[in-house]
Write an enzyme that holds these catalytic residues in place. Structure first.
Site, PDB file in Angstrom:
ATOM      1  CB  CYS A 122      46.841  37.696  42.430  1.00 31.24           C
ATOM      2  SG  CYS A 122      45.819  36.741  43.547  1.00 31.24           S
ATOM      3  CE  LYS A 190      39.715  32.860  42.738  1.00 31.32           C
ATOM      4  NZ  LYS A 190      41.100  33.061  43.178  1.00 31.32           N
ATOM      5  NE  ARG A 200      39.808  40.717  42.271  1.00 39.50           N
ATOM      6  CZ  ARG A 200      39.290  40.487  41.085  1.00 39.50           C
ATOM      7  NH1 ARG A 200      38.918  41.507  40.331  1.00 39.50           N
ATOM      8  NH2 ARG A 200      39.128  39.256  40.666  1.00 39.50           N
ATOM      9  NE  ARG A 212      43.304  37.920  39.699  1.00 39.22           N
ATOM     10  CZ  ARG A 212      43.123  38.875  40.607  1.00 39.22           C
ATOM     11  NH1 ARG A 212      41.900  39.271  40.924  1.00 39.22           N
ATOM     12  NH2 ARG A 212      44.150  39.437  41.223  1.00 39.22           N
ATOM     13  CE  LYS A 243      37.374  33.297  46.295  1.00 42.92           C
ATOM     14  NZ  LYS A 243      38.773  33.516  46.613  1.00 42.92           N
TER      15      LYS A 243
HETATM   16 ZN   LIG Z   1      45.260  34.875  42.447  1.00 40.73          ZN
END
Ligand SMILES: [Zn+2]
Length: 317
Positions: A122, A190, A200, A212, A243
């Site tokens: 990403c 996650k 981010r 996401r 996470k």
């Molecule tokens: Zn990612």
């Protein structure tokens, strides 16, 4: 026995008594510091949402690594902010990519430091999603090949362990086939979390459209987390990571109770930023709140914590 024979306050009377019966303790052996490598020289670019955390050019990463080592921090988790991005995120597996350059420099100049790398796309895709797109969604199986190439190139550049964070199905098995001897710290669990906001900004990885939730987990689900862990272990993961951490203590506990592998937790940017913001506004003491949160994450069952407080912890302990 009950009161008055039992008086639990007896062991709370002094610092030493409290220490003697303390059930959970923090150690610098159990923390990992995230670092963000960016192009350039002598660059230390602070991030508004994450006070104290910066993007650093490779020379500055090396300088920071020396400070971390001197403070007693022994492991870092590397992320990269590349010069340019494309549709597939090819910068992630570029031999001369930003993480690969940082790895080579750290391997040479900070030999005592254990180097873990985040394996995802990403930060390298122009759309900010974690893999190659097929229409509006990430194509799982096409993305696996890119993840494998990325993990292999990290190891060739000096990574001690790779940490796939993309949440594609089958990625641990794919990486395991290519790297039979390298530890895989899987972001097995996650969640699609709001608490990644400041990250981010520092990793420049916000998706340009959508979110996401098509690949990261629904925050409502805990049993599914155990399925993710079981699959990752079958595929060859060495460590299971959860996470975020603090909003998911029940999940950490459930994973710890179900599996015998090491369980780690990632105390994410939003968890850090909330405390920093409240502390900066004078509403609480940063080090006390941070130590309490970290202790809670360990108490829930995480053996090791990835935390933006790793360097501060060296000072506090
Ligand atoms: Zn990612």
């Amino acid at each position: 026995m009950s009161f008055p024979a039992t008086r639990l306050r007896r062991l709370r009377r002094t610092d030493t008594l409290r220490a003697l019966v303390r059930e959970t303790s923090l150690s610098l052996d159990d923390v990992v510091m995230p670092l963000f490598a960016c192009p350039g020289e002598s660059v230390v670019r602070p991030v508004a949402g994450l006070p104290g955390i910066a993007q650093r050019s490779v020379d500055e990463i090396v300088r920071e690594a020396h400070e971390l080592t001197a403070a007693g921090v022994r492991a870092v988790l590397l992320f990269g902010i590349p010069d340019s991005k494309d549709a597939d995120g090819s910068g992630a597996w570029d031999d001369d990519g930003i993480v690969q350059r940082a790895l080579r420099a750290l391997r040479a100049e900070a030999p005592g430091l254990t180097l873990l790398t985040d394996v995802c796309l990403c930060e390298y895709t122009e759309h900010g999603h974690c893999g190659t797109l097929d229409g509006d969604s990430v194509a799982n199986d096409e993305t696996l090949e890119s993840l494998v190439r990325t993990a292999v190139s990290h190891v060739e550049a000096g990574a001690d362990a790779v940490c796939p964070s993309d949440m594609m199905d089958g990625r641990v098995g794919a990486i395991r086939s290519a790297l039979p001897e390298v530890p895989i710290v899987s972001y097995a669990v996650k969640y699609a979390s709001a608490f990644y906001g400041p990250f981010r900004e520092v990793a420049e990885s916000a998706p340009s459209f959508g979110d996401r939730r098509g690949y990261q987990m629904d925050p409502a689900n805990a049993r599914e987390a155990l399925q993710e862990c079981a699959l990752d272990l079958e595929e060859g993961a060495d460590v299971l990571m959860v996470k975020p951490a603090l909003p998911y203590l029940d999940v950490i506990r459930a994973v710890r109770e179900r599996f015998d592998s090491p369980v780690w937790a990632y105390q994410v940017s939003g968890e850090y930023a909330m405390v920093r913001a409240a502390a900066d506004a004078g509403h609480l003491e940063e080090h006390r709140a941070a130590l309490e949160a970290l202790t809670a994450i360990k108490r829930a069952g995480a053996g090791t914590i990835v935390t933006y407080w790793a360097k501060d912890l060296a000072r506090w302990l």
